[in-house]
Design an enzyme around this catalytic site. Structure first.
Site, PDB file in Angstrom:
ATOM      1  CG  HIS A  61      27.914  18.934  44.733  1.00 32.09           C
ATOM      2  ND1 HIS A  61      26.860  19.286  45.540  1.00 32.09           N
ATOM      3  CD2 HIS A  61      27.609  19.407  43.491  1.00 32.09           C
ATOM      4  CE1 HIS A  61      25.962  19.951  44.825  1.00 32.09           C
ATOM      5  NE2 HIS A  61      26.376  20.047  43.590  1.00 32.09           N
ATOM      6  CG  HIS A 297      28.746  18.751  39.368  1.00 31.72           C
ATOM      7  ND1 HIS A 297      29.729  19.656  39.695  1.00 31.72           N
ATOM      8  CD2 HIS A 297      27.570  19.356  39.690  1.00 31.72           C
ATOM      9  CE1 HIS A 297      29.177  20.752  40.174  1.00 31.72           C
ATOM     10  NE2 HIS A 297      27.865  20.593  40.184  1.00 31.72           N
ATOM     11  CD  GLU A 454      28.145  49.228  38.747  1.00 27.33           C
ATOM     12  OE1 GLU A 454      28.316  48.155  38.138  1.00 27.33           O
ATOM     13  OE2 GLU A 454      28.163  50.334  38.172  1.00 27.33           O
ATOM     14  CG  HIS A 521      15.741  75.023  56.236  1.00 25.73           C
ATOM     15  ND1 HIS A 521      14.742  75.628  55.504  1.00 25.73           N
ATOM     16  CD2 HIS A 521      16.069  75.888  57.220  1.00 25.73           C
ATOM     17  CE1 HIS A 521      14.463  76.805  56.034  1.00 25.73           C
ATOM     18  NE2 HIS A 521      15.257  76.995  57.073  1.00 25.73           N
TER      19      HIS A 521
END
Lengths: 725, 725
Positions: A61, A297, A454, A521
């Site tokens: 690039h 690019h 998130e 439990h």
């Protein structure tokens, strides 16, 4: 209220990128500035160097790297505080290349400024077939001078926010009025993409909210992406947007040459009370015939283009690697300067140690990675009442987090649900923030309200984890949310794994158990063990998956030692070998257990019952242990059936059939117990299915290695017919 | 340039949400406005109704629904054009509840305005155990009056952008100067979360760029999330941010009561040349004792709180479901009004048909779902030259897309790489846009430049797909990007699958093959078949995964019929049964094939070679076919080994071992062929591994059902030790 600007402020952050405008800059670039001008010579040399580096293997690039050269000089030569010969010096400025595809730009500066590993030979490995090369197509954290691995766009800028938070947190914890032990700055370059990607936008919003004035985002504004001009797809006013997010905005109109002005902007950014966004206009591939075009690019220039570039710049057309001694000399002060930085800081630390011996001791331990003895804080006893595994996970983790400051806990707006609040918790926030509810802000806080972001939570946590030396546990970030929402952050969780960063993801509310389910439990052995594993796993992120609903426990039958093997037999009928092995997974173990009871009492079958909490741990056991648990190798040819409240994928290796959900189905909005019943997860529904399978198994209709899914609901099949034609 | 505002424009979009300020509003709400005031009565009635609905099963999200009641009246009673008795009328306004947890608000209005399915009995199924209820915890696309399934935050607003694009595209394609056949508007409510989530921010930026003035985003600004006040985690200037993104911004300061002003704002938004953002200040849970607090968000109120609310509002304290006839009457004009809307539009369409019979015919076919005969456009012949599967996929799809306007193709800035450009392609864009490169904009364009916004691309495509009637294929959106980047959009791809929306995801550059790999023939059978399947799959999204690099083909040995079975034998040694079955997957088939050659010639083994492109199709075959292909059932006990350039997960069901990558490993930056070699994917490296495995298989060291991973590189094991302690 206008922020200071280095130049006149442009209204919309865009510039003239028309063909004619670009052409003018290219001509001025080639004609103006002669080789006696120090910066012009360095710029031209390094631009040609990048063209050559991409030319040798016809790949890479070049465009962005060439366009950012002046930014590079401003950063690496004039502004950043770092030490090439001591690349892990702890108070160094951190540099993040969020536009990771431009890495050859960074590699060139690592080489020029004297990083030991980045020899010229190594620099030339860019796009070569060297598997041990230090110049991969995107920067990788394992290599000297690279802070985080970037490439997937938007991740790097979020990592930078995390690094800035980590510095703020350490500074607030350890600095004293007389000693700024932590005083580094975080520099992050971004391209157009990082300002479009959602994860970048989330992190940018948080960086502004937290007023991270130790963070400078430098926008390589070349207005070109793969598809062409940015304005094909983006016409927003980026400067106004960044101001709205709480940033100081500085414009640089000629980012191709004006090194001095860029330096001024960078220095200005260090004096702000906000994070800074510097909008630097550059031209992609400047000097090349394809300057300002998308084609600059991601592909090497044509050979004749490189030749014309060299000629226009005053270099020999047909020679590679033309770096004059004066260009080398230009960077020769960096190594000694870095040594001075480190020496001065070492002196500062020594003086700090004399003045503040206790703080110094903790600070040094923290940096060196001597994590305090956290195991002592795992509770020995728990309240004897109903407990969901999400609560169990909190009961184990929270006392550790409370006492061990290396931990920094975040949630994406699910504080009431994920059970990660600890005693004496202080939220991380700017001291200038006085929210309408809750305590005022403090950077020494270790509880992070990420809002409903998130993806940024996980990507920022990667940055926090990357602050310390590898494996040092200077920070152990924890994230928390519902398991389902981690799909939003999959890319960041993957990047954490790829970089072997220790982040603990506490994922609650697994599968369809969205309601209360009659707990008895506490399911704490598993919680304690998973926390233990996650904290010891210095080189990997962990996901701890917990249930919303309470889970019956089997006191006496289970133990931490057994759990540590991944799977174990929890009940076997005496006498002859069983007819079937029933495997229960996590919250579904109790369903497998009650199914076993029913198969014994009503169907007259002998059942081996196996609890299987972790495939990874089981895979690590010797084959003899594995066979002993699963008993699939004996001549009796007993089948194994797994009960999993999700698709069966991944269980084909351990079982011959699964009571599972269809791959064509999602859940159903129902209270938890009703949802389990709806999808057939009760002993009454499973037992006949098992018996029917056993019949077909004995009749040879299913063979070992052919895996069957015993699905209760297949309604989607009808809808889905189109795909089956 | 200031946009029109319905009230004075506030600087930062926030209001005073202090306890005392909220208290004042609550008092005014209870005392002011009496039951003779029509709106006040309706507001109070519906707020109490929501409290009751959450009360009955002690669950749900009352706060936001109660806070948005005035917005609801403005939308459902005064502004939106829709027909409760003809809910799929094609020119209806679309309403999207992006803050999906507030669905009880929408359900209440669906009931009050006369949607057939939403009886009072159904309304009361909210949070009940009715699996056939129409009031799930988040709105679901399958139900009348719901346009898309929402819940995961930020998705809905992106869907709304997609729906607005679809309307624009149809309007630009079919409207004439004299007939606006498509003239609907898209209304979308968002909470704080949708403005924080990255996918929302990406979509918002695109909506502004495309100047979708048929889109109104209504922000229920109650400044409360689960964790408390929004300013704990967000202090940006949202109005300025939205303006920077190209939106008209309108402020409503009293969104709790001022129905008239909200209506004015909504009407104003229909006259803008931009999309509109209406910032409506509301108070969560207004009327309750917990008004303005986070606890009002996601849990039923206390019984005594509901009682006090009823009392203060002038209702009986101990009675549920108090809806007076006058409140019913208030909504009684909606059904007849809807019928008028539909009748008028039918008249318009009939007149349009007379004036523009050809357009009318195409339009009606498009709406009814009679997709033009696309199969004729699949090329019969292809150029006889090197072709990667990504190119093959384009060669098959592009002529179809060119000729069948139902297709609308998008890319996340990878036009040069994903091969989805078709002849006479016109980009979708605002006609007011004159980008610096490329053609001017047109809403009739069907090629969408999404920029670097993968998540929004997929979520927006879901919205486009949802525009037409289920299965009608009015639009078939295609997305495209590198496979790796689909991890950014996993949440949106999942939502598309959950809603059974037909979106085709063209994922290129699978696995490690990042370089050219010596192609010979065209791998077009697979491409044609996968396109065929994806287009026929009206009720599911599809992902077509293709390679970057060229793949050798096996002319004569493969066929479309065989591929359609998912897996098939492509070469078997004559004579006795083979020693081993070798399975090749997609781009790795050619490696399996050359390995088979080597095993035969050098290792003297008999090899069955299987090509296995699709597990799903293979699973749909009869077991007899499956056994015939894999031959794992015979007494000869032949093992099957799969060659897959990724982790082996999912292959345990079909093979006994895999030549695969370690689950602890990621790829390596190398040219394609070198990467394959580095990870051991050459015949030279695989053949000895296969032979060694065969030895252990014969010796009983591995049994059927115990799956082995034959991994070439395990370097991460060392690093990873911490997790194995």
């Amino acid at each position: 209220m206008a922020p200071p600007t280095a130049t006149a402020d442009s209204k919309n952050g865009a510039n003239d990128y028309s063909k004619s405008a670009v052409k003018k800059v290219v001509e001025a670039d080639q004609n103006g500035g002669n080789v006696s001008d120090e910066h012009a010579l360095v710029l031209k040399t390094l631009r040609v160097l990048v063209a050559d580096l991409c030319q040798q293997f016809k790949g890479g690039h070049p465009g962005g790297a060439i366009g950012m050269m002046a930014i590079g000089i401003a950063l690496w030569k004039y502004t950043m505080r770092y030490a090439p010969r001591d690349p892990t010096w702890i108070n160094r400025d951190r540099f993040i290349l969020s536009n990771g595809h431009c890495c050859i730009w960074q590699y060139v500066y690592l080489h020029m400024t004297g990083f030991n590993d980045m020899s010229f030979d190594q620099l030339k490995s860019y796009h070569s077939d060297r598997a041990d090369g230090l110049c991969p197509g995107h920067p990788e954290i394992e290599h000297e001078g690279v802070e985080v691995t970037t490439g997937p766009l938007g991740q790097g800028v979020a990592n930078a926010v995390g690094l800035a938070m980590a510095s703020k947190n350490l500074a607030a914890t350890f600095n004293t009025p007389d000693y700024d032990i932590i005083s580094n700055h975080i520099w992050c370059t971004v391209g157009d993409a990082c300002l479009q990607e959602g994860v970048g936008l989330e992190a940018i919003s948080l960086g502004g909210h937290w007023r991270l004035n130790n963070l400078t985002i430098i926008y390589d504004n070349n207005q070109i992406t793969c598809d062409g001009a940015v304005d094909i797809t983006n016409t927003e006013d980026i400067n106004a947007k960044m101001r709205a997010c709480g940033y100081q905005v500085i414009d640089i109109m000629d980012g191709n040459h004006d090194v001095e002005l860029i330096v001024k902007a960078l220095e200005l950014s260090k004096k702000s009370d906000k994070p800074t966004f510097i909008n630097v206009r550059t031209i992609i591939g400047l000097g090349s015939d394809v300057a300002g075009q998308a084609v600059a690019h991601g592909a090497a220039f044509k050979p004749e283009d490189v030749a014309q570039m060299k000629k226009a710049y005053g270099f020999k057309e047909d020679e590679m690697w033309q770096i004059s001694q004066s260009v080398r000399d230009f960077f020769s002060d960096i190594v000694p300067r870095g040594k001075r930085h480190v020496a001065e800081w070492n002196d500062l630390l020594a003086a700090y140690g004399k003045q503040h011996p206790e703080l110094h001791k903790i600070f040094v331990a923290r940096i060196e990675g001597n994590t305090p003895d956290w195991e002592q804080y795992i509770p020995k006893e728990f309240p004897n009442k109903a407990t969901a595994t999400r609560a169990a996970s909190g009961l184990v983790l929270n006392p550790i987090v409370e006492h061990v400051p290396n931990f920094i806990v975040g949630t994406a707006d699910l504080t009431p649900s994920v059970n990660m609040k600890y005693n004496n918790m202080i939220p991380f926030n700017s001291p200038d923030l006085n929210p309408s509810t809750g305590p005022d802000g403090s950077y020494s806080g270790r509880y992070i309200h990420y809002g409903i972001r998130e993806h940024a939570m996980c990507a920022i946590s990667n940055g926090i984890a990357a602050w310390g030396r590898p494996g040092a546990q200077t920070f152990i970030p924890i994230t928390s949310s519902f398991f389902m929402f981690y799909i939003y952050c999959a890319a960041a969780v993957r990047m954490g794994a790829l970089q072997r960063l220790q982040v603990i993801h506490a994922a609650t509310h697994d599968s369809i158990g969205t309601g209360e389910d009659g707990p008895t439990h506490q399911p704490l052995e598993l919680a304690a063990l998973s926390v233990d594993h996650a904290i010891k796993a210095k080189f990997t992120p962990s996901i701890i998956s917990t249930s919303r609903h309470g889970i019956p426990q089997f006191p006496g039958l289970t133990s931490r030692d057994k759990v540590a093997k991944g799977a174990y037999v929890i009940g076997e009928d005496p006498g002859d070998a069983a007819d079937i092995t029933l495997i229960g997974v996590g919250p579904e173990f109790n369903i497998a257990s009650s199914t076993a009871d029913l198969l014994r009492s009503k169907h007259n079958l002998k059942v081996r019952l196996v609890s299987f909490p972790c495939q990874r741990l089981f895979d690590a056991q010797p084959r003899s242990y594995q066979r002993n648990v699963l008993q699939r190798h004996t001549s009796k040819n007993i089948p194994a059936i797994v009960v999993e409240a999700y698709t069966a994928t991944g269980w084909e290796k351990y079982a011959d059939a699964a009571v599972c959900m269809s791959k064509n189905r999602f859940g159903q909005s129902l209270p938890g117990p009703d949802a389990y019943k709806y999808f057939g997860y009760t002993a009454d529904q499973i037992a006949p299915k098992v018996q029917e399978f056993l019949k077909r198994w004995k009749g040879g209709e299913v063979l070992r290695g052919e895996f069957e899914e015993l699905v209760h609901r297949e309604e989607y099949e009808e809808w889905d017919r189109g795909t089956r034609e």
